[in-house]
Design a protein around this motif. Structure first.
Motif, PDB file in Angstrom:
ATOM      1  N   PHE A   1       9.147  -2.598  -2.737  1.00 35.91           N
ATOM      2  CA  PHE A   1       8.591  -1.843  -1.613  1.00 35.91           C
ATOM      3  C   PHE A   1       9.355  -2.209  -0.344  1.00 35.91           C
ATOM      4  CE2 PHE A   1       5.306  -2.719  -4.677  1.00 35.91           C
ATOM      5  CZ  PHE A   1       4.590  -1.543  -4.773  1.00 35.91           C
ATOM      6  N   GLN A   2       9.407  -1.267   0.587  1.00 36.82           N
ATOM      7  CA  GLN A   2       9.967  -1.555   1.910  1.00 36.82           C
ATOM      8  C   GLN A   2       9.205  -0.764   2.952  1.00 36.82           C
ATOM      9  OE1 GLN A   2      14.096  -0.651   1.398  1.00 36.82           O
ATOM     10  NE2 GLN A   2      13.803   1.550   1.434  1.00 36.82           N
ATOM     11  N   ARG A   3       8.974  -1.388   4.097  1.00 36.30           N
ATOM     12  CA  ARG A   3       8.214  -0.744   5.179  1.00 36.30           C
ATOM     13  C   ARG A   3       9.003   0.418   5.775  1.00 36.30           C
ATOM     14  NH1 ARG A   3       3.552  -0.261   6.183  1.00 36.30           N
ATOM     15  NH2 ARG A   3       3.083  -2.447   6.182  1.00 36.30           N
ATOM     16  N   ARG A   4      10.227   0.168   6.136  1.00 35.66           N
ATOM     17  CA  ARG A   4      11.159   1.198   6.606  1.00 35.66           C
ATOM     18  C   ARG A   4      12.394   1.072   5.724  1.00 35.66           C
ATOM     19  NH1 ARG A   4      10.547  -1.858  11.340  1.00 35.66           N
ATOM     20  NH2 ARG A   4      12.787  -2.192  11.359  1.00 35.66           N
ATOM     21  N   VAL A   5      13.417   1.809   6.039  1.00 33.11           N
ATOM     22  CA  VAL A   5      14.637   1.707   5.255  1.00 33.11           C
ATOM     23  C   VAL A   5      15.275   0.349   5.538  1.00 33.11           C
ATOM     24  CG1 VAL A   5      16.913   2.677   4.819  1.00 33.11           C
ATOM     25  CG2 VAL A   5      14.987   4.194   5.274  1.00 33.11           C
ATOM     26  N   ALA A   6      15.333  -0.470   4.513  1.00 28.56           N
ATOM     27  CA  ALA A   6      15.935  -1.802   4.626  1.00 28.56           C
ATOM     28  C   ALA A   6      17.367  -1.738   4.100  1.00 28.56           C
ATOM     29  CB  ALA A   6      15.131  -2.817   3.820  1.00 28.56           C
ATOM     30  N   ASP A   7      18.121  -2.779   4.384  1.00 26.74           N
ATOM     31  CA  ASP A   7      19.473  -2.859   3.838  1.00 26.74           C
ATOM     32  C   ASP A   7      19.395  -2.734   2.316  1.00 26.74           C
ATOM     33  OD1 ASP A   7      20.645  -3.287   6.359  1.00 26.74           O
ATOM     34  OD2 ASP A   7      20.163  -5.419   6.253  1.00 26.74           O
ATOM     35  N   PRO A   8      20.255  -1.931   1.695  1.00 27.04           N
ATOM     36  CA  PRO A   8      20.193  -1.715   0.249  1.00 27.04           C
ATOM     37  C   PRO A   8      20.433  -2.981  -0.575  1.00 27.04           C
ATOM     38  CG  PRO A   8      21.979  -0.419   1.235  1.00 27.04           C
ATOM     39  CD  PRO A   8      21.276  -1.128   2.343  1.00 27.04           C
TER      40      PRO A   8
ATOM     41  N   GLN B   1      10.934 -10.582   5.171  1.00 26.90           N
ATOM     42  CA  GLN B   1      11.505  -9.680   6.164  1.00 26.90           C
ATOM     43  C   GLN B   1      13.016  -9.735   6.038  1.00 26.90           C
ATOM     44  OE1 GLN B   1      10.074 -10.949   9.959  1.00 26.90           O
ATOM     45  NE2 GLN B   1       8.254  -9.665   9.840  1.00 26.90           N
ATOM     46  N   SER B   2      13.640  -8.566   6.122  1.00 29.15           N
ATOM     47  CA  SER B   2      15.099  -8.537   6.046  1.00 29.15           C
ATOM     48  C   SER B   2      15.672  -9.353   7.198  1.00 29.15           C
ATOM     49  CB  SER B   2      15.619  -7.104   6.067  1.00 29.15           C
ATOM     50  OG  SER B   2      15.342  -6.490   7.307  1.00 29.15           O
TER      51      SER B   2
ATOM     52  N   SER C   1       0.830  -1.209   0.000  1.00 31.57           N
ATOM     53  CA  SER C   1       0.000   0.000   0.000  1.00 31.57           C
ATOM     54  C   SER C   1       0.863   1.256   0.000  1.00 31.57           C
ATOM     55  CB  SER C   1      -0.937   0.003   1.208  1.00 31.57           C
ATOM     56  OG  SER C   1      -0.193   0.108   2.403  1.00 31.57           O
ATOM     57  N   LEU C   2       2.159   1.089   0.188  1.00 38.20           N
ATOM     58  CA  LEU C   2       3.092   2.212   0.170  1.00 38.20           C
ATOM     59  C   LEU C   2       3.534   2.509  -1.263  1.00 38.20           C
ATOM     60  CD1 LEU C   2       5.340   0.930   3.091  1.00 38.20           C
ATOM     61  CD2 LEU C   2       3.516   2.630   3.240  1.00 38.20           C
ATOM     62  N   ALA C   3       4.193   3.622  -1.448  1.00 40.07           N
ATOM     63  CA  ALA C   3       4.768   3.942  -2.759  1.00 40.07           C
ATOM     64  C   ALA C   3       5.995   3.062  -2.981  1.00 40.07           C
ATOM     65  CB  ALA C   3       5.169   5.407  -2.818  1.00 40.07           C
ATOM     66  N   PRO C   4       6.214   2.591  -4.217  1.00 43.87           N
ATOM     67  CA  PRO C   4       7.394   1.761  -4.462  1.00 43.87           C
ATOM     68  C   PRO C   4       8.688   2.542  -4.246  1.00 43.87           C
ATOM     69  CG  PRO C   4       6.066   1.993  -6.468  1.00 43.87           C
ATOM     70  CD  PRO C   4       5.405   2.779  -5.398  1.00 43.87           C
ATOM     71  N   ASN C   5       9.684   1.841  -3.722  1.00 44.51           N
ATOM     72  CA  ASN C   5      11.000   2.423  -3.504  1.00 44.51           C
ATOM     73  C   ASN C   5      11.842   2.350  -4.774  1.00 44.51           C
ATOM     74  OD1 ASN C   5      14.023   1.800  -2.465  1.00 44.51           O
ATOM     75  ND2 ASN C   5      12.996   3.297  -1.147  1.00 44.51           N
ATOM     76  N   TYR C   6      11.506   1.397  -5.622  1.00 48.05           N
ATOM     77  CA  TYR C   6      12.200   1.220  -6.903  1.00 48.05           C
ATOM     78  C   TYR C   6      11.194   0.674  -7.903  1.00 48.05           C
ATOM     79  CZ  TYR C   6      14.844  -1.249 -10.511  1.00 48.05           C
ATOM     80  OH  TYR C   6      15.312  -1.703 -11.705  1.00 48.05           O
TER      81      TYR C   6
ATOM     82  N   HIS D   1      17.261  -6.922  10.509  1.00 51.05           N
ATOM     83  CA  HIS D   1      16.446  -5.878  11.124  1.00 51.05           C
ATOM     84  C   HIS D   1      14.950  -6.167  11.062  1.00 51.05           C
ATOM     85  CE1 HIS D   1      19.976  -3.387  11.640  1.00 51.05           C
ATOM     86  NE2 HIS D   1      20.319  -3.707  10.414  1.00 51.05           N
ATOM     87  N   GLY D   2      14.537  -7.204  10.344  1.00 54.43           N
ATOM     88  CA  GLY D   2      13.125  -7.570  10.278  1.00 54.43           C
ATOM     89  C   GLY D   2      12.248  -6.579   9.536  1.00 54.43           C
ATOM     90  N   VAL D   3      12.832  -5.791   8.649  1.00 52.16           N
ATOM     91  CA  VAL D   3      12.072  -4.820   7.868  1.00 52.16           C
ATOM     92  C   VAL D   3      11.284  -5.569   6.788  1.00 52.16           C
ATOM     93  CG1 VAL D   3      12.219  -2.832   6.317  1.00 52.16           C
ATOM     94  CG2 VAL D   3      13.784  -3.017   8.254  1.00 52.16           C
ATOM     95  N   THR D   4       9.996  -5.272   6.675  1.00 50.16           N
ATOM     96  CA  THR D   4       9.176  -5.898   5.648  1.00 50.16           C
ATOM     97  C   THR D   4       9.547  -5.338   4.285  1.00 50.16           C
ATOM     98  OG1 THR D   4       7.376  -6.174   7.220  1.00 50.16           O
ATOM     99  CG2 THR D   4       6.824  -6.361   4.886  1.00 50.16           C
ATOM    100  N   ILE D   5       9.829  -6.247   3.341  1.00 49.61           N
ATOM    101  CA  ILE D   5      10.161  -5.880   1.968  1.00 49.61           C
ATOM    102  C   ILE D   5       9.235  -6.637   1.032  1.00 49.61           C
ATOM    103  CG2 ILE D   5      12.571  -5.258   2.391  1.00 49.61           C
ATOM    104  CD1 ILE D   5      13.369  -8.097   1.542  1.00 49.61           C
ATOM    105  N   GLY D   6       9.017  -6.105  -0.148  1.00 46.86           N
ATOM    106  CA  GLY D   6       8.142  -6.787  -1.091  1.00 46.86           C
ATOM    107  C   GLY D   6       8.421  -6.369  -2.522  1.00 46.86           C
ATOM    108  N   VAL D   7       8.016  -7.248  -3.434  1.00 49.55           N
ATOM    109  CA  VAL D   7       8.133  -6.980  -4.861  1.00 49.55           C
ATOM    110  C   VAL D   7       6.812  -7.366  -5.514  1.00 49.55           C
ATOM    111  CG1 VAL D   7       9.190  -7.797  -7.006  1.00 49.55           C
ATOM    112  CG2 VAL D   7      10.617  -7.225  -5.103  1.00 49.55           C
ATOM    113  N   ARG D   8       6.318  -6.498  -6.387  1.00 46.80           N
ATOM    114  CA  ARG D   8       5.140  -6.807  -7.195  1.00 46.80           C
ATOM    115  C   ARG D   8       5.588  -6.841  -8.647  1.00 46.80           C
ATOM    116  NH1 ARG D   8       0.573  -3.283  -5.674  1.00 46.80           N
ATOM    117  NH2 ARG D   8       1.882  -1.646  -6.519  1.00 46.80           N
ATOM    118  N   LEU D   9       5.279  -7.939  -9.326  1.00 46.76           N
ATOM    119  CA  LEU D   9       5.667  -8.138 -10.721  1.00 46.76           C
ATOM    120  C   LEU D   9       4.419  -8.360 -11.546  1.00 46.76           C
ATOM    121  CD1 LEU D   9       8.332 -10.791  -9.790  1.00 46.76           C
ATOM    122  CD2 LEU D   9       8.831  -8.443 -10.423  1.00 46.76           C
ATOM    123  N   ARG D  10       4.310  -7.637 -12.648  1.00 42.05           N
ATOM    124  CA  ARG D  10       3.163  -7.817 -13.543  1.00 42.05           C
ATOM    125  C   ARG D  10       3.546  -7.422 -14.954  1.00 42.05           C
ATOM    126  NH1 ARG D  10      -0.393  -2.858 -11.029  1.00 42.05           N
ATOM    127  NH2 ARG D  10       1.419  -1.569 -10.673  1.00 42.05           N
ATOM    128  N   THR D  11       2.792  -7.942 -15.892  1.00 41.80           N
ATOM    129  CA  THR D  11       3.048  -7.639 -17.299  1.00 41.80           C
ATOM    130  C   THR D  11       2.378  -6.323 -17.663  1.00 41.80           C
ATOM    131  OG1 THR D  11       3.142  -9.985 -17.796  1.00 41.80           O
ATOM    132  CG2 THR D  11       2.827  -8.496 -19.655  1.00 41.80           C
TER     133      THR D  11
END
Length: 115
Positions: free
Chosen positions: A96-103, A72-73, A27-32, A76-86
């Protein structure tokens, strides 16, 4: 209580509520955001393989032709996610990442989208 104390308590409450959100990382804005000519399945497989070795609680969801990966990383347990679609014949990749995750997690996604 004076006005300054009330302001500090209110600010602490707002910070607590903001940090304890239960909504989805998606639901957050994508980080990349990126595009690739690789298939959704190929990119998802690459990312899942890398995240399995370096993250916790990896979940994969297939729905409406899209794939979502969430984890989760490791440290640090940061929630990360990827959405893939055509989209327009290419694969749209959104990280996406909930907080700043390891790069390293974003870099793994970027490496999997290179052609």
């Amino acid at each position: 209580m004076n006005l300054a104390q009330i302001a500090v308590i209110a600010a602490a409450c707002v910070a607590l509520v903001a940090c304890s959100r239960n909504d989805s990382v998606f639901s957050l804005a994508p980080n990349y955001t990126g595009k690739t000519v690789q298939t959704v399945a190929d990119v998802a497989g690459c990312i899942a393989e890398r995240w399995r070795a370096s993250a916790r609680h990896l979940h994969e969801v297939h729905a409406n032709g899209a794939i979502r990966l969430e984890a989760q990383s490791l440290f640090h347990g940061v929630t990360i996610g990827v959405r893939l679609r055509t989209r327009d014949g290419d694969t749209l990749v959104e990280y996406f990442q909930r907080r700043v995750a390891d790069p390293i997690y974003r870099e793994m996604v970027r490496e999997c989208t290179r052609t």
